[in-house]
Write a protein that holds these residues in place. Structure first.
Motif, PDB file in Angstrom:
ATOM      1  N   ALA A 106      61.138 -18.939 -10.626  1.00  0.00           N
ATOM      2  CA  ALA A 106      60.109 -19.543  -9.772  1.00  0.00           C
ATOM      3  C   ALA A 106      60.443 -19.311  -8.299  1.00  0.00           C
ATOM      4  O   ALA A 106      59.560 -19.011  -7.487  1.00  0.00           O
ATOM      5  CB  ALA A 106      59.994 -21.037 -10.058  1.00  0.00           C
ATOM      6  N   ALA A 107      61.702 -19.419  -7.961  1.00  0.00           N
ATOM      7  CA  ALA A 107      62.118 -19.245  -6.568  1.00  0.00           C
ATOM      8  C   ALA A 107      61.930 -17.800  -6.102  1.00  0.00           C
ATOM      9  O   ALA A 107      61.561 -17.567  -4.951  1.00  0.00           O
ATOM     10  CB  ALA A 107      63.569 -19.668  -6.403  1.00  0.00           C
ATOM     11  N   GLU A 108      62.176 -16.835  -6.985  1.00  0.00           N
ATOM     12  CA  GLU A 108      61.977 -15.427  -6.621  1.00  0.00           C
ATOM     13  C   GLU A 108      60.521 -15.162  -6.253  1.00  0.00           C
ATOM     14  O   GLU A 108      60.240 -14.483  -5.270  1.00  0.00           O
ATOM     15  CB  GLU A 108      62.396 -14.513  -7.769  1.00  0.00           C
ATOM     16  CG  GLU A 108      63.889 -14.381  -7.931  1.00  0.00           C
ATOM     17  CD  GLU A 108      64.291 -13.547  -9.130  1.00  0.00           C
ATOM     18  OE1 GLU A 108      63.423 -12.862  -9.733  1.00  0.00           O
ATOM     19  OE2 GLU A 108      65.482 -13.565  -9.473  1.00  0.00           O
ATOM     20  N   LYS A 109      59.613 -15.683  -7.037  1.00  0.00           N
ATOM     21  CA  LYS A 109      58.197 -15.483  -6.724  1.00  0.00           C
ATOM     22  C   LYS A 109      57.831 -16.217  -5.438  1.00  0.00           C
ATOM     23  O   LYS A 109      57.082 -15.700  -4.612  1.00  0.00           O
ATOM     24  CB  LYS A 109      57.313 -15.945  -7.866  1.00  0.00           C
ATOM     25  CG  LYS A 109      55.854 -15.608  -7.605  1.00  0.00           C
ATOM     26  CD  LYS A 109      55.009 -15.646  -8.828  1.00  0.00           C
ATOM     27  CE  LYS A 109      53.657 -15.060  -8.498  1.00  0.00           C
ATOM     28  NZ  LYS A 109      52.564 -15.887  -8.862  1.00  0.00           N
ATOM     29  N   GLY A 110      58.356 -17.411  -5.255  1.00  0.00           N
ATOM     30  CA  GLY A 110      58.101 -18.153  -4.032  1.00  0.00           C
ATOM     31  C   GLY A 110      58.578 -17.389  -2.805  1.00  0.00           C
ATOM     32  O   GLY A 110      57.896 -17.337  -1.784  1.00  0.00           O
TER      33      GLY A 110
END
Length: 189
Positions: A106-110
């Motif tokens: 999720a953090a990578e996409k964010g």
């Protein structure tokens, strides 16, 4: 009370930006998903365990966010809950490395959407959590009855399922989707 509401809104916004940034296409295509910390997982074969009776002066060891040994994490609702509890406890301890490892997809996409690096976003979020909330998260558990299995590799954990000394709501922590990627559970949405 109003200050707490403002902190809750700020916390929910920060968590939403970082942890909810992953869309459903990421969870469906785990052949391209690269688990953050995968290189560390192969290098570490044992989970750190605190000694049975630590001396008062000995520093306490934090639990690892990585699966034990070379064995895959259980692809079960219970496995997802256990991994989410690792995340909650890490948030309470302000352990940004573990938080970013569990929330990695999720953090990578964010980050790709402009939220910024995971460590920067969560360090800012830690400042928005009250000491009482942090303390509660250190020992928080998840009630399995409140967790919805959406697919064999996908479960949803609402804030209402979190059991702690402080009540958390979706506006505090949101609803988290755990996805099973590369033999481990991660926050994917």
């Amino acid at each position: 009370m109003r200050a707490r509401t403002m902190v809750s809104v700020a916390l929910a916004g920060c968590v939403a930006l970082v942890a909810c940034a992953c869309g459903p296409d990421k969870a469906k295509d785990d052949s391209d998903a690269k688990a953050p910390g995968a290189s560390e997982a192969s290098a570490s074969t044992e989970v750190e365990k605190p000694s049975a009776a630590p001396s008062p002066s000995a520093p306490s060891e934090k639990p690892s966010a990585l699966p034990a040994g070379d064995q895959p994490a259980p692809k079960t609702k219970e496995g997802a809950i256990e991994r989410y509890e690792v995340y909650l406890h890490a948030v309470g301890r302000e352990d940004v490395d573990t938080v970013c490892e569990v929330a990695g997809p999720a953090a990578e996409k964010g980050e790709a959407e402009g939220v910024g690096p995971c460590t920067t976003a969560f360090l800012a979020m830690f400042q928005m959590i009250s000491p009482e909330q942090k303390e509660a998260l250190k020992t928080a558990t998840v009630d399995p009855q409140g967790v919805a299995v959406l697919a064999p590799d996908k479960v949803e954990i609402p804030a209402e399922a979190i059991r702690a000394s402080v009540t958390f709501t979706d506006s505090d922590l949101g609803r988290r989707t755990m996805g099973y990627l590369k033999d481990e559970w991660f926050i994917t949405d």
